[in-house]
Scaffold this motif. Sequence first.
Motif, PDB file in Angstrom:
ATOM      1  N   GLN A   1     -53.740  56.085   7.418  1.00  0.00           N
ATOM      2  CA  GLN A   1     -52.459  55.425   7.660  1.00  0.00           C
ATOM      3  C   GLN A   1     -51.361  56.005   6.763  1.00  0.00           C
ATOM      4  O   GLN A   1     -51.629  56.563   5.705  1.00  0.00           O
ATOM      5  CB  GLN A   1     -52.579  53.923   7.410  1.00  0.00           C
ATOM      6  N   ASP A   2     -50.102  55.832   7.216  1.00  0.00           N
ATOM      7  CA  ASP A   2     -48.943  56.308   6.459  1.00  0.00           C
ATOM      8  C   ASP A   2     -48.516  55.233   5.471  1.00  0.00           C
ATOM      9  O   ASP A   2     -47.661  54.397   5.771  1.00  0.00           O
ATOM     10  CB  ASP A   2     -47.800  56.667   7.412  1.00  0.00           C
TER      11      ASP A   2
ATOM     12  N   GLN B   1     -50.353  56.064  12.310  1.00  0.00           N
ATOM     13  CA  GLN B   1     -48.977  56.355  12.692  1.00  0.00           C
ATOM     14  C   GLN B   1     -48.832  57.830  13.109  1.00  0.00           C
ATOM     15  O   GLN B   1     -49.613  58.692  12.719  1.00  0.00           O
ATOM     16  CB  GLN B   1     -48.019  56.044  11.529  1.00  0.00           C
ATOM     17  N   LYS B   2     -47.805  58.111  13.915  1.00  0.00           N
ATOM     18  CA  LYS B   2     -47.557  59.470  14.396  1.00  0.00           C
ATOM     19  C   LYS B   2     -47.382  60.457  13.248  1.00  0.00           C
ATOM     20  O   LYS B   2     -47.751  61.625  13.366  1.00  0.00           O
ATOM     21  CB  LYS B   2     -46.322  59.493  15.290  1.00  0.00           C
ATOM     22  N   SER B   3     -46.831  59.986  12.133  1.00  0.00           N
ATOM     23  CA  SER B   3     -46.600  60.869  10.996  1.00  0.00           C
ATOM     24  C   SER B   3     -47.897  61.399  10.404  1.00  0.00           C
ATOM     25  O   SER B   3     -47.899  62.427   9.710  1.00  0.00           O
ATOM     26  CB  SER B   3     -45.816  60.120   9.909  1.00  0.00           C
ATOM     27  N   ARG B   4     -49.028  60.720  10.669  1.00  0.00           N
ATOM     28  CA  ARG B   4     -50.320  61.145  10.129  1.00  0.00           C
ATOM     29  C   ARG B   4     -51.138  61.943  11.142  1.00  0.00           C
ATOM     30  O   ARG B   4     -52.218  62.437  10.825  1.00  0.00           O
ATOM     31  CB  ARG B   4     -51.120  59.916   9.680  1.00  0.00           C
ATOM     32  N   ARG B   5     -50.628  62.054  12.348  1.00  0.00           N
ATOM     33  CA  ARG B   5     -51.341  62.775  13.396  1.00  0.00           C
ATOM     34  C   ARG B   5     -50.915  64.245  13.427  1.00  0.00           C
ATOM     35  O   ARG B   5     -49.998  64.652  12.725  1.00  0.00           O
ATOM     36  CB  ARG B   5     -51.081  62.111  14.756  1.00  0.00           C
TER      37      ARG B   5
ATOM     38  N   TRP C   1     -54.256  52.629  17.155  1.00  0.00           N
ATOM     39  CA  TRP C   1     -52.935  52.021  17.008  1.00  0.00           C
ATOM     40  C   TRP C   1     -52.525  51.915  15.540  1.00  0.00           C
ATOM     41  O   TRP C   1     -51.330  51.840  15.229  1.00  0.00           O
ATOM     42  CB  TRP C   1     -52.912  50.616  17.635  1.00  0.00           C
ATOM     43  N   SER C   2     -53.514  51.921  14.638  1.00  0.00           N
ATOM     44  CA  SER C   2     -53.214  51.774  13.208  1.00  0.00           C
ATOM     45  C   SER C   2     -52.860  53.096  12.540  1.00  0.00           C
ATOM     46  O   SER C   2     -52.494  53.113  11.359  1.00  0.00           O
ATOM     47  CB  SER C   2     -54.415  51.148  12.485  1.00  0.00           C
TER      48      SER C   2
ATOM     49  N   ARG D   1     -49.791  46.771   5.444  1.00  0.00           N
ATOM     50  CA  ARG D   1     -50.284  47.527   6.600  1.00  0.00           C
ATOM     51  C   ARG D   1     -51.805  47.465   6.623  1.00  0.00           C
ATOM     52  O   ARG D   1     -52.472  47.539   5.596  1.00  0.00           O
ATOM     53  CB  ARG D   1     -49.803  48.972   6.514  1.00  0.00           C
TER      54      ARG D   1
END
Length: 346
Positions: free
Chosen positions: A50-51, A231-235, A228-229, A61
Amino acid sequence: MMLARDDQSELKRTPLHTLHVASGGKMVPFAGYDMPVQYASGVLRELLPQDILAVAPGRQRYAQFTNGEGGILDDLMVANFGSHLFLVVNAACKAEDEAHLRANLSETCLIEPLPDRALIALQGPKAESVLAKLCADVALMRFMDAGPRRVDGLDCFVSRSGYTGEDGFEISVPAERAEALAKALLGNSDVLPIGLGARDSLRLEAGLCLYGHDIDATTTPIEGALEWSIQKSRRQGGARAGGFPGADRILSQLENSAPRRRVGLTPEGRAPVREGAPLFPDAASSEQIGKVTSGGFGPSINAPVAMGYLPSSHAAIGGLVFAELRGQRLPLRVAATPFIPNTYKR
């Protein structure tokens, strides 16, 4: 459990010193000044998909500790309290979680266990009105807000969250005052005590995982339907992509899907299907394709519900599978979760 900055000796301070500390800066001597070398939220992200850097002060979070194969070591809540991060982990995993943190972060963070605290969960549609009588500030909180609050004269940590799918709060209170606070809450006629059975049926209706049952060290977040947990920033392609244990496998499954998936299951009829029941593709096949990880009777929907793992090829909503129950095959429909809409205050 907390992550906080180490104490430093007397050094000169820049005009931004207070802001650095409030933002969780890891302060170190530099040219005679107390300067941030990194921020606590930037450290913890080495262990989580997670971010955490994006969690604003006063927010929390849902996250997971992962291992090198992408399996889930534990799931937890991470709150940003400004000068430090506040972690709430599963009691059964707390010793392993602390060892994991110390093995990976002890050189850069102060890791402080909080064994002298208790956690009280107040859940349900009247939770706000009840708790507001002891702490007026909670009426302003929204789902996943978290931070220090005075509750009935006690210094507590309060989050607007819980594990029932209902609106509610989790209150971290000094252990020696936990009984007094519990009695103060129970003094309200709208409050009743509940046990683990009620919590388990409610979290199951809400489609929430229970560690050691629905997720564990052999389960990735993608297999567990927890993407869902992340975030796009971590993908892949994100500003803070990867860098956590098991990232290659987890990010690959995000792009290409996982071989199996946690799904909701609704048995036909009234008989509940319990944890461990094997799942089959039809009424006659001897080939087991999955198993139930949680199951019971949903009191809110007045029907049995379950969760389990199936190959991705059998995980489409509406699909039919069969569970072995007392020597007979019981049909179950693959269903979306949650089984009942949540009532979080957003």
